[in-house]
Design a protein around this motif. Sequence first.
Motif, PDB file in Angstrom:
ATOM      1  N   THR A 124       0.820  -1.211   0.000  1.00 31.81           N
ATOM      2  CA  THR A 124       0.000   0.000   0.000  1.00 31.81           C
ATOM      3  C   THR A 124       0.856   1.262   0.000  1.00 31.81           C
ATOM      4  O   THR A 124       0.556   2.226  -0.697  1.00 31.81           O
ATOM      5  CB  THR A 124      -0.956   0.039   1.209  1.00 31.81           C
ATOM      6  N   GLU A 125       1.972   1.213   0.779  1.00 29.65           N
ATOM      7  CA  GLU A 125       2.808   2.428   0.860  1.00 29.65           C
ATOM      8  C   GLU A 125       3.492   2.701  -0.474  1.00 29.65           C
ATOM      9  O   GLU A 125       3.597   3.827  -0.921  1.00 29.65           O
ATOM     10  CB  GLU A 125       3.903   2.264   1.936  1.00 29.65           C
ATOM     11  N   GLY A 126       3.969   1.607  -1.093  1.00 29.59           N
ATOM     12  CA  GLY A 126       4.787   1.813  -2.297  1.00 29.59           C
ATOM     13  C   GLY A 126       3.982   1.719  -3.586  1.00 29.59           C
ATOM     14  O   GLY A 126       4.542   1.888  -4.666  1.00 29.59           O
ATOM     15  N   ALA A 127       2.684   1.419  -3.484  1.00 34.28           N
ATOM     16  CA  ALA A 127       1.930   1.186  -4.724  1.00 34.28           C
ATOM     17  C   ALA A 127       1.857   2.450  -5.588  1.00 34.28           C
ATOM     18  O   ALA A 127       1.784   3.558  -5.075  1.00 34.28           O
ATOM     19  CB  ALA A 127       0.510   0.742  -4.377  1.00 34.28           C
ATOM     20  N   ALA A 128       1.916   2.222  -6.908  1.00 28.57           N
ATOM     21  CA  ALA A 128       1.763   3.353  -7.839  1.00 28.57           C
ATOM     22  C   ALA A 128       0.302   3.493  -8.203  1.00 28.57           C
ATOM     23  O   ALA A 128      -0.054   3.785  -9.333  1.00 28.57           O
ATOM     24  CB  ALA A 128       2.611   3.100  -9.070  1.00 28.57           C
ATOM     25  N   ALA A 129      -0.553   3.209  -7.246  1.00 24.09           N
ATOM     26  CA  ALA A 129      -1.995   3.391  -7.435  1.00 24.09           C
ATOM     27  C   ALA A 129      -2.554   3.818  -6.099  1.00 24.09           C
ATOM     28  O   ALA A 129      -1.991   3.490  -5.049  1.00 24.09           O
ATOM     29  CB  ALA A 129      -2.630   2.082  -7.887  1.00 24.09           C
ATOM     30  N   GLY A 130      -3.631   4.547  -6.130  1.00 21.28           N
ATOM     31  CA  GLY A 130      -4.237   4.994  -4.883  1.00 21.28           C
ATOM     32  C   GLY A 130      -5.049   3.866  -4.285  1.00 21.28           C
ATOM     33  O   GLY A 130      -5.767   3.172  -4.995  1.00 21.28           O
TER      34      GLY A 130
ATOM     35  N   ARG B  51     -18.570  -4.200   7.404  1.00 23.16           N
ATOM     36  CA  ARG B  51     -18.267  -4.502   5.989  1.00 23.16           C
ATOM     37  C   ARG B  51     -17.255  -3.475   5.510  1.00 23.16           C
ATOM     38  O   ARG B  51     -17.342  -2.294   5.826  1.00 23.16           O
ATOM     39  CB  ARG B  51     -19.534  -4.398   5.132  1.00 23.16           C
ATOM     40  N   GLN B  52     -16.305  -3.956   4.756  1.00 20.90           N
ATOM     41  CA  GLN B  52     -15.262  -3.025   4.283  1.00 20.90           C
ATOM     42  C   GLN B  52     -15.024  -3.211   2.797  1.00 20.90           C
ATOM     43  O   GLN B  52     -15.203  -4.306   2.256  1.00 20.90           O
ATOM     44  CB  GLN B  52     -13.962  -3.276   5.045  1.00 20.90           C
ATOM     45  N   PHE B  53     -14.584  -2.097   2.204  1.00 18.17           N
ATOM     46  CA  PHE B  53     -14.318  -2.128   0.759  1.00 18.17           C
ATOM     47  C   PHE B  53     -12.969  -1.480   0.512  1.00 18.17           C
ATOM     48  O   PHE B  53     -12.610  -0.497   1.157  1.00 18.17           O
ATOM     49  CB  PHE B  53     -15.391  -1.346  -0.001  1.00 18.17           C
ATOM     50  N   ILE B  54     -12.248  -2.042  -0.449  1.00 15.48           N
ATOM     51  CA  ILE B  54     -10.980  -1.413  -0.830  1.00 15.48           C
ATOM     52  C   ILE B  54     -11.123  -0.925  -2.266  1.00 15.48           C
ATOM     53  O   ILE B  54     -11.519  -1.694  -3.158  1.00 15.48           O
ATOM     54  CB  ILE B  54      -9.801  -2.401  -0.723  1.00 15.48           C
ATOM     55  N   GLY B  55     -10.824   0.343  -2.460  1.00 12.25           N
ATOM     56  CA  GLY B  55     -10.869   0.922  -3.810  1.00 12.25           C
ATOM     57  C   GLY B  55      -9.459   1.153  -4.302  1.00 12.25           C
ATOM     58  O   GLY B  55      -8.629   1.687  -3.561  1.00 12.25           O
ATOM     59  N   ILE B  56      -9.184   0.728  -5.531  1.00 10.15           N
ATOM     60  CA  ILE B  56      -7.859   0.982  -6.107  1.00 10.15           C
ATOM     61  C   ILE B  56      -8.039   1.960  -7.258  1.00 10.15           C
ATOM     62  O   ILE B  56      -8.808   1.709  -8.198  1.00 10.15           O
ATOM     63  CB  ILE B  56      -7.205  -0.320  -6.577  1.00 10.15           C
ATOM     64  N   LEU B  57      -7.356   3.098  -7.132  1.00  8.22           N
ATOM     65  CA  LEU B  57      -7.530   4.172  -8.114  1.00  8.22           C
ATOM     66  C   LEU B  57      -6.272   4.277  -8.962  1.00  8.22           C
ATOM     67  O   LEU B  57      -5.185   4.523  -8.438  1.00  8.22           O
ATOM     68  CB  LEU B  57      -7.701   5.518  -7.387  1.00  8.22           C
ATOM     69  N   SER B  58      -6.415   4.066 -10.264  1.00  8.70           N
ATOM     70  CA  SER B  58      -5.252   4.272 -11.144  1.00  8.70           C
ATOM     71  C   SER B  58      -5.422   5.616 -11.815  1.00  8.70           C
ATOM     72  O   SER B  58      -6.496   5.912 -12.350  1.00  8.70           O
ATOM     73  CB  SER B  58      -5.177   3.198 -12.211  1.00  8.70           C
ATOM     74  N   ASP B  59      -4.370   6.375 -11.803  1.00  8.11           N
ATOM     75  CA  ASP B  59      -4.407   7.720 -12.392  1.00  8.11           C
ATOM     76  C   ASP B  59      -4.413   7.593 -13.920  1.00  8.11           C
ATOM     77  O   ASP B  59      -3.510   6.992 -14.499  1.00  8.11           O
ATOM     78  CB  ASP B  59      -3.143   8.474 -11.943  1.00  8.11           C
ATOM     79  N   LEU B  60      -5.451   8.107 -14.553  1.00  8.62           N
ATOM     80  CA  LEU B  60      -5.552   7.955 -16.008  1.00  8.62           C
ATOM     81  C   LEU B  60      -5.156   9.233 -16.755  1.00  8.62           C
ATOM     82  O   LEU B  60      -5.382   9.341 -17.954  1.00  8.62           O
ATOM     83  CB  LEU B  60      -6.986   7.575 -16.402  1.00  8.62           C
TER      84      LEU B  60
END
Length: 880
Positions: free
Chosen positions: A185-191, A289-298
């Motif tokens: 999570t810290e190093g990911a190139a996505a939010g 309930r939990q959700f994880i969103g992964i945001l890629s910068d377009l």
Amino acid sequence: MSPPPIPDHEELRLAALHDLCILDTPQDPAFDDLTCLTAQLLDAPIALVSLVDRERQWFKSAYGLPVRETPRDVSFCAYAVYDRALLVVEDATRDDRFADNALVTGEPFIRFYAGAPLFSDDGFALGTLCVIDRTPRALGQRELSVLQGLARQAELLLRLHHRSRKLSFQVDQTSAVSARYRAITEGAAAGIVRINGHGCILEVNPFACRMLGYRQDELLGQNVKMLMPSRWGDSHDRYVQAYQRTGEAKVIGKGREVEALHRDGHSIPVHLAVSEVEHGAGADDHESRQFIGILSDLRDVHAAREREQKERALLEVLHRGLTDYHALLSGNTLWAFLKEALCRLTGSDYALIGEVVRQDGQPALKVHAITDLSWSDESRYLMERLVRGDMMLSNPEGLLGRVFAGGETVLSNDMPGEHSGGGLPSGHPELKRFLGVPITDRGEVIGMYAIANAPRAYDEGLVDWLKPFTSTCALLINLYRQLSKQQRFTEELREAKEQAEAANQAKTEFLSSMSHELRTPLNAILGFAQLLRNSRQPLPTRQHNQVEQIIRSGRHLLSLINEVLDLARIESGNLQLSMEAIRAQDVVQDAIEIVLPLAQQQGITVNLPIRAQGEVHLVGDYTRVKQVLINLLSNAIKYNRPGGSVSLEGQVVADAFRICVRDTGIGIPAHRLDELFQPFNRLGAESGSVEGTGVGLALTLKLVTLMQGRLGVDSREGEGSAFWFELPLSHQAVSDEAGAEAEAERPETVSLATRHRVLYIEDNPANQRLMQELFEEIDHAQLTCANSAALGIELACSEVPDLILMDIDLPDMNGFQAQELLARNPLTAGVPVLAISAAASSGNIRRAREAGFVDYLTKPFDLLAFVGQVNRILEEGAHR
Ligand code: ADP
């Protein structure tokens, strides 16, 4: 001494022992307390927790013994493990199994041993809790049960040890997982954003924070809606709730392109993939309930896509500009199209495209297209003048002048700052940004374009990107110039052609009116001469010869006029041909009949083997083919020698029929053959006695060519000539009627039998007199003359004639109009009208027949033929 026996399933037992992971572990106070307690309770100097390994017995705790392990061979415990039961040895020296045991015979001099087996969860005996004494003794029942009770405690400790080992292993593993998760999570190139079922942000990684412009602590605990543009944020809660209720997902487990909201308010295109965090059973409430969103910068992807779209748009513009330039130019829309395209491609509000022209030797800009930025009537008027080309821009110091006159690329993103006012007239819309690019061709500035007020800054990159556009403009300007030049040239050519046509028309008109003017008096001359020659009182021989000379000269003049006129008509393209299938034999026969008297007169034999050809049909104008034949035949007779001959040969050559007129005459010198077809060139015959005009062959060649034929000559001086012409063969048979008609048209010498009334409408007194004298010679018809159409029509109505002879060129109206009036009047509608005119043309003859005239005679006409025709018309009228 024999070693202790090995229990059944020893390997499984050893595996269960090793699984405890207890061997060789450090001392443990819990076990030590247990062995101490055991020794005390059972009053023994030594108490052990012993575990029987493959080759040894190892002590987890050894009370009263300084070693941690002893070999399995000498182990007492191994017997208890084997028996899986409590083992009590009261005096080892008296027990065969142990009497010679090294631990009995030597240190620690065991005499007494009591060991209770320790079992694993799976029921394997792993070792014992035992007590040892150096003196023989026995244990009472209570002591034995104490030992066994303590052994259960040891088992519990073993289990506890095992569980705690497992637990610490799991803890290690969990921390490794969370370390990995953190690293991801810290190093990911996505939010990465984790939320609960209420949309509350539980976790957000640094990338998401950077991308959206927040610090982590500003986001944690907030509703995730704050990261969405309002149109999505508002429906987010409803969406999450609906998903939790129905399981219907739009982004969950799917992912799609959405927009995220940056802290400063602008939106960022992102790809959002959401997955629900599995929490196992019982995690159904929104909180858990939990959700994880992964945001890629377009943004980069979008920028690349936008670049690609712009490239494509640019290519389309260039493609259309180049392929449709002709249509665009002719519709005058090329420059407007390019200007619009320029605005669109660069997002600019204003654009201008112009071409550099020279004005008094100085460069000036002719504006081809410009965005309307007029702000007043006056400025609108100026812009219109600019676009019309009535006005050019010529100031080399101005913003545009620097581009079109100086060849400079002018780029400014701060017009008000850099060009205070920009030299613009007051009222001119404000220019914030400006880019002016020169269009060059081989180093010369031939045009320019300018754009202004795009939302994004102009830069060198844009100028580079527009290079294909710039060079296409250069190409189009050059094409435009060439096209304009070509148009000018075509215009000049058209004007020259019109002038030539007008001159030609004037010449034709002149020739036709001249021939008309000449024919009218010639009609009188020939007519009166014929009357004289045929008068009832024969003329004295001398006068008769003089009259003959007048007739000959008159006819010569007439044929000259006719030929010159024909030649002029062909040259001006006014000669009408009526192409049809002609039977070769008919036209040849017709022509021969005409030239035969001349041949007889000259003593020339005419041979006609052409008859042997049988039925051959040509395509041509009957009269003109006859004219060609007559010309060639009469030349062959005229330029022959006494007693000579002329022969006619016919031959099919490919798709044509060739007629050759061969004579045994004087021939033509080879070096003069080229001059044969020049009008008025008689090749020296003008000094001889043979009459001629020098126009016949020129006319003949033109007629044959006009009828899609060919003409040639083969001649030897002193031996004779062969003139031939070819005309296309017709495969269509001609009915005999044509020949019969031609036959019928031939003049007949018939005298008028009954007295008929003939009205002659003619304004020329000489012609009137001639006609009157002609009718005086014949008693059977009575002629009345009228010198105008009006008078003629009046006379015709008061006393209906049997025939009207109508001149076409009358003073009050022309003969066609007069004929129309006569035809419309029931009194005169049935009267045959014969047109007589000096204007000879096949067009007139056709027109006359169409207008209802029975025929059209051209002056001067042959008197006998005329009488024959008049007679025929009158007789037909009498039979009606
Ligand atoms: P013309 O009215 O003089 O006969 P043409 O155009 O018919 O005019 O002929 C041009 C000249 O060609 C004639 O003057 C004559 O010198 C020469 N010519 C034409 N036909 C023949 C022929 N069959 N044999 C010899 N010379 C001829």
